[in-house]
Write an enzyme that holds these catalytic residues in place. Structure first.
Site, mmCIF file in Angstrom:
data_model
loop_
_atom_site.group_PDB
_atom_site.id
_atom_site.type_symbol
_atom_site.label_atom_id
_atom_site.label_comp_id
_atom_site.label_asym_id
_atom_site.label_seq_id
_atom_site.Cartn_x
_atom_site.Cartn_y
_atom_site.Cartn_z
ATOM 1 N N GLU A 172 -12.577 -1.831 6.122
ATOM 2 C CA GLU A 172 -11.738 -0.652 6.388
ATOM 3 C C GLU A 172 -12.161 0.089 7.649
ATOM 4 O OE1 GLU A 172 -12.505 -1.633 3.479
ATOM 5 O OE2 GLU A 172 -10.640 -1.655 2.354
ATOM 6 N N HIS B 65 -9.420 3.741 -8.753
ATOM 7 C CA HIS B 65 -8.178 3.259 -8.152
ATOM 8 C C HIS B 65 -7.027 4.224 -8.356
ATOM 9 C CE1 HIS B 65 -10.079 -0.583 -7.522
ATOM 10 N NE2 HIS B 65 -8.958 -1.109 -7.056
#
Lengths: 335, 331, 400
Positions: free
Chosen positions: B64, B133
């Site tokens: 990322e 999540h």
């Protein structure tokens, strides 16, 4: 060619003008940094300031080999890089004095020197933070089929950061035109390389990502220059990234407020004996390429350039406080 | 581009928006995990690899920080990247690049270098994906000067905000609530880019204002329908953008209805709902007949068990009961 | 001559301790030489000199702690004359930091269409409701004409009835007393003003035939030494205390919109101060005290009040106040209630007046008793019962 290979008396193929130029640039950085130390101690420069004394050969050897269309991403120890790349000394000094005439309008300070004309993208204060950005800039060049190369400087401390590894991988994977220049001065602030890396051979790390890697004597400006030229040729041919590990040493503390408790004075003194300017000066003199008068001339020119820069910075004005909230978003932007 | 009014899902609207941008401008490309061969984690970029090739639909490793930073660098280098971070949860790995670089370059350089990168991410909970999540951190990002934060709820916004974001010279983050991808709706015949700095009154009302964004919009609209049966007319405002916040729209609404409830899936402490409430307090104190209230995600890491998760998220029923209480109270 | 100064090595370095000199006067130094060691919070740092020259004078000795910028030594240029003593102090370079807050750019007020609506703070709204103020008559001084509490107070003051005679203030000359007494004046003024503003007063009066009570008292007093004599005021206090037992609604407070009658009966008795001003210290549990005890308490209170030695509980505990100006000559007393109390009983001068009893006219000593009541807590009916009760108790004076 490096200084070791050319013995005294042998005809060298280094051209005198170029030799002068290299020495001039290194001395320029050296004197500029010394002046900064003085100004900082007198409270004219504030915040954090990290001086490049001892490492001049790396910036000079690499940046001198770059072309105007190339881009540079550097760290917070970037005064030397900025000077060599072509940002005027006055603009750098004014920046550190916090004046609007500074290259970043006084918004950045010593750690955030930027310049669009010379494609100088900082001045980044997060160790390792510039590498992904450099990868992206190289990506843009490749996608636009432009010829430029992105040159990314960082210290050996950065190889501990995840961003280093991610960036190496990505650059190699996508064969991007970026040259990574690791300035290994053996200490990340106060932590010696041997205390933070399980594998201290940094070149090896780059190789593990399938990137060609050259360890270079960072105290030898000719060696650095040669390695840089080789690297740039390779990168410009589209073969993907290149890695230079320039082994160097900083003669001063990490920043101004550092009592250097982590290393011995004798070690510093030893390195100073093999410093880039000392060595190159001796080398040039031994090869009759330089005499004392030349040196004096060089020093005088540099001194006057620096004094002009200080005067420019002194005469500069602070940005009006009313403008504080400018440059958060682009002006004249759509939203 | 389609010329007839048609039914389309939110997902398809986003895909259309990216496709159109890439067709219009060679500088635009999509980069992120699994956007190419996988077709996108939420199938947004399905089949786009075939159309545009792997240079422009670029699969990245699980890095990322590197690929968001690369997006920033590519933007600096003259491209218009659309970086897709799979979800806001993983964006935490790229915080350094977003906060220290994207948001700061323009300022640190004294105005020399702007960063026209667009970063899209899925956000929100509701699918039993548990604590790591299910975050809704768009309000957190809205704290940072130097970036813009969009939360398109409607299909029209999903379709129309991307181009405007790409044309914006500064970094724009777009948050797509993960439960909206399957949502069906209609797109007008010729979809046009929409602005990214105004809120919209989605349903006018007189008794109370409900301010929300993202998936909260639909819960609020449902609630408003039901409340109408009880003669309570709810004005529902879709913020559309969390940074910059469009104060004028919601303050005007509060001046009209004198009661306000802010609905936000994110947590209340220090959230965007607190910011909105503070602005209402500062500028519309005398327009209020009752304190501004907030309905937010319960402050608990998202539990896996379905009933617990639903209890942790603002629901239509909650909106109805709070509005009823607020409207009936005497201030 | 140049000054070698304590350097600033960082924003958070304020001072340093000179630890060691590596040079002495007369030594030659070059720019870049380390000539001193300085101890800072981070440790010992070597400090370099930025001049070429000769150490002319050491100004700071090892062990001394000095602020950043302090001259530590004087360096003279080579060939320059040695100067005796100190060089002129050069101005320390001022810090260029500016910490002014940027002024907020005012956002333009949008042209929002607003329906006609009174802009009023919740506090002011509540206040106005309590005072039954018509909001349309209130001028708001807040943003965009918003009404706040002070605005409602002003409107209430304008709307109130014409000035009442406030006989609380003793007709003595009010001298401007400094300090403590000025403070009391102010406090009284504030309390009176507030009472007038906040409390909707109703007034009742009744005339009480004091003949039996006074005669009885006279008889009783003759049996006692002067010191032990009981004043008529004590009868009134006791009568009021007992009457409060009959009509407890008047014994207590109005607080936060709620009437709170109290069990204990603490009677505040208005005592005038020589310097001007009035205090109303409480006689605790007046209903439980005998006349003697009340007399003692009263006397004690008067002495301590005039000496300024009241306890704070005495100042705050009254559940009702009696004001008795009869001995000064006022016949009828219309008072202003001391918040948060809900009643004030006033007694005037006892005067000889015609009295009718059993169809016969006589002359009796008559006392006019008045009640000022808080209309939020009680109504006239209750007040009347209270006055009636006082009357009854005074008629039955032996039982006091």
């Amino acid at each position: 060619m490096n200084m070791e290979s050319a013995k005294k008396g042998e005809r060298t193929d280094i051209e005198r003008g170029h030799a002068f130029h290299l020495l001039y640039e290194m001395l320029r950085i050296r004197r500029f940094e010394e002046r900064c130390a003085e100004l900082y101690s007198a409270s004219k420069i504030r915040g954090f300031m990290h001086l490049y004394v001892g490492e001049e050969a790396v910036a000079v050897g690499v940046i001198d080999a770059l072309k105007p269309e190339d881009s540079v991403v550097a760290t917070y120890r970037e005064h030397g890089h900025a000077l060599i790349r072509g940002i005027p000394a006055g603009a750098i000094m004014a920046e550190m004095f916090g004046k609007v005439e500074g290259c970043s309008r006084g918004r950045g300070g010593s750690m955030h020197l930027f310049d669009d004309k010379t494609h100088f993208y900082g001045g980044n204060a997060i160790v390792g933070g510039g590498l992904p950005v450099a990868v992206g800039m190289a990506l843009a060049c490749k996608m636009k089929k432009e010829k430029g190369v992105t040159c990314c400087f960082f210290g050996e401390g950065a190889v501990a950061e995840g961003e280093f590894h991610e960036s190496m991988n990505l650059a190699a994977l996508w064969k991007l035109p970026v040259i990574f220049v690791c300035e290994n001065n053996l200490y990340a602030m106060g932590t010696a390389l041997t205390l933070s890396e399980s594998v201290t051979d940094i070149s090896k790390k780059a190789e593990s990502y399938n990137i060609i890697s050259d360890p270079v004597d960072g105290m030898d400006v000719l060696a650095v220059e040669k390695a840089a030229q080789k690297a740039l040729t390779a990168v410009r041919s589209g073969n993907g990234p290149y890695f230079l590990e320039c082994r160097t040493y900083r003669f001063r503390a990490h920043s101004m407020f550092d009592p250097e408790l982590y290393r011995k004075k004798t070690e510093v003194e030893e390195w100073k004996k093999h410093g880039p300017i000392v060595r190159f000066t001796r080398y040039l003199k031994e090869n009759d390429l330089l005499n004392d008068k030349d040196l004096d001339d060089i020093e005088q020119k540099i001194a006057s350039e620096i004094e002009e820069a200080v005067a420019f910075a002194d005469a500069g004005r602070p940005e009006p406080v009313e403008d504080l909230t400018r440059f958060v978003y682009s002006e004249g932007g759509k939203s | 581009m389609n010329t007839r009014d048609r039914e389309i899902t939110y997902r398809e609207a986003v895909r259309e928006a990216i496709r159109e941008a890439m067709q219009k401008d060679d500088r635009v490309f999509l980069m992120g995990e699994d956007v190419g061969r996988y077709g996108g984690c939420f199938a947004v970029s399905k089949d786009m690899l075939n159309e545009f090739g792997q240079e422009r639909i670029r699969d990245t490793p699980l890095s990322e920080s590197a690929f968001v930073g690369a997006g920033i660098g590519a933007a600096l280098g003259g491209m218009l990247p659309v970086v897709e971070i799979m979800t806001v949860n993983f964006s935490l790995l790229a915080l350094d690049q977003i906060v220290n670089n994207a948001a700061k370059y323009l300022h640190m350089s004294g105005g020399l270098f702007n960063v026209p990168v667009v970063i899209r991410m899925a956000t929100g909970g509701g699918k039993q994906l548990a604590a790591q999540h299910s975050h809704s951190l768009e309000g957190w990002y809205a704290h940072i000067p130097g970036i813009k934060v969009l939360t398109p709820a409607t299909i029209e916004d999903a379709r129309g905000m991307l181009w405007t974001a790409l044309m914006d010279p500064d970094p724009v983050l777009i948050f797509e609530n993960n439960t909206l991808y399957n949502m069906k709706g209609h797109l007008p015949a010729n979809p046009v880019p929409v602005d990214i700095d105004h809120a919209i009154v989605r349903r006018p009302g007189t008794d109370i204002t409900v301010i929300t964004y993202g998936v909260g919009l639909f819960k609020a609209l449902d609630a408003a329908e039901k409340l109408s049966e009880d003669d309570i007319e709810t004005e529902v405002i879709d913020l559309r953008t969390l940074r910059p916040l469009d104060d004028e729209t919601f303050l005007a609404s509060v001046a009209k209805t004198h009661r306000v409830l802010i609905v936000d899936e994110g947590w209340r402490s220090g959230g965007i709902s607190a910011e909105i409430s503070a602005r209402i307090m500062e500028r519309s104190f005398y327009d209020l007949d009752a304190p501004a209230e907030r309905l937010c995600g319960v402050e608990v890491p998202m539990p896996y068990a379905g009933h617990l998760e639903q209890a942790a998220l603002p629901q239509t029923e909650d909106i109805i009961s709070i509005v009823k209480r607020m409207v009936k109270s005497n201030g | 001559m140049a000054e070698f100064r304590m350097p600033s090595l960082g924003a958070d370095m304020e001072d340093g301790i000179l630890v060691e000199w590596k040079v002495k006067t007369g030594d030659h130094v070059k720019r870049g030489d380390i000539i001193a060691e300085v101890e800072t919070q981070k440790g010992i740092i070597e400090v370099e000199v930025f001049e070429d020259g000769v150490v002319d004078q050491i100004l700071v000795q090892p062990g001394e702690k000095v602020p950043v910028g302090t001259a530590l030594a004087i360096i003279r240029a080579e060939g320059e004359e040695e100067r005796p003593e100190t060089a002129e102090a050069k101005k320390t370079t001022p810090s260029t930091e500016e910490k002014k807050a940027a002024p907020e750019k005012p956002k333009p007020q949008p042209a929002i269409k607003r329906e006609k609506r009174i802009r009023i703070s919740p506090l002011a709204r509540r206040f106005a409701a309590e005072l039954a103020i018509d909001l349309s008559k209130v001028d708001g001084t807040g943003p965009d004409g918003a009404i706040n509490r002070a605005d409602v107070e002003r409107a209430a003051a304008r709307a109130k009835k014409p000035e009442k005679h406030v006989p609380e203030q003793p007709p003595e000359k009010k001298e401007r007393a400094a300090g403590f007494h000025e403070g009391i004046r102010k406090a009284i003024a504030a309390a009176m003003a507030r009472s007038n503003r906040e409390i909707p007063h109703y007034y009742l009066e009744t005339r009480i035939d004091m003949s039996r009570a006074l005669k009885g008292l006279e008889t009783e007093n003759r049996k006692r030494s002067v010191k032990e004599r009981i004043l008529p005021a004590v009868l009134l206090i006791k009568a009021v205390a007992l009457a409060l037992g009959d009509v407890p609604a008047l014994n207590g407070y109005w607080i936060d919109g709620v009437h709170r009658p109290q069990e204990a009966i603490h009677i505040g008795f208005a005592i005038s101060l020589r310097q001007g001003g009035l205090v109303t210290p409480a006689i605790h549990h007046a209903d439980l005290k005998s006349l003697d005890e009340l007399m003692e308490a009263l006397r004690d209170l008067i002495i301590r009040t005039r000496a300024g030695r009241l306890r704070s509980s005495e100042m705050t505990d009254s559940t009702i106040t009696i004001t008795n100006l009869g001995d000064i000559g006022v016949e009828t007393v219309y008072g202003v209630i001391y918040p948060p109390q809900v009643a004030l009983t006033g007694f005037g001068r006892i005067t000889e007046q015609p009295w009718v009893e059993n169809g016969m006219i006589g002359i009796r000593p008559v006392l006019t008793a008045t009640l000022a009541g808080d209309h939020r807590a009680t109504d006239g009916h209750t007040g009347a019962r209270f006055l009636d009760a006082i009357n009854k108790h005074l008629q039955d004076w032996e039982k006091l």
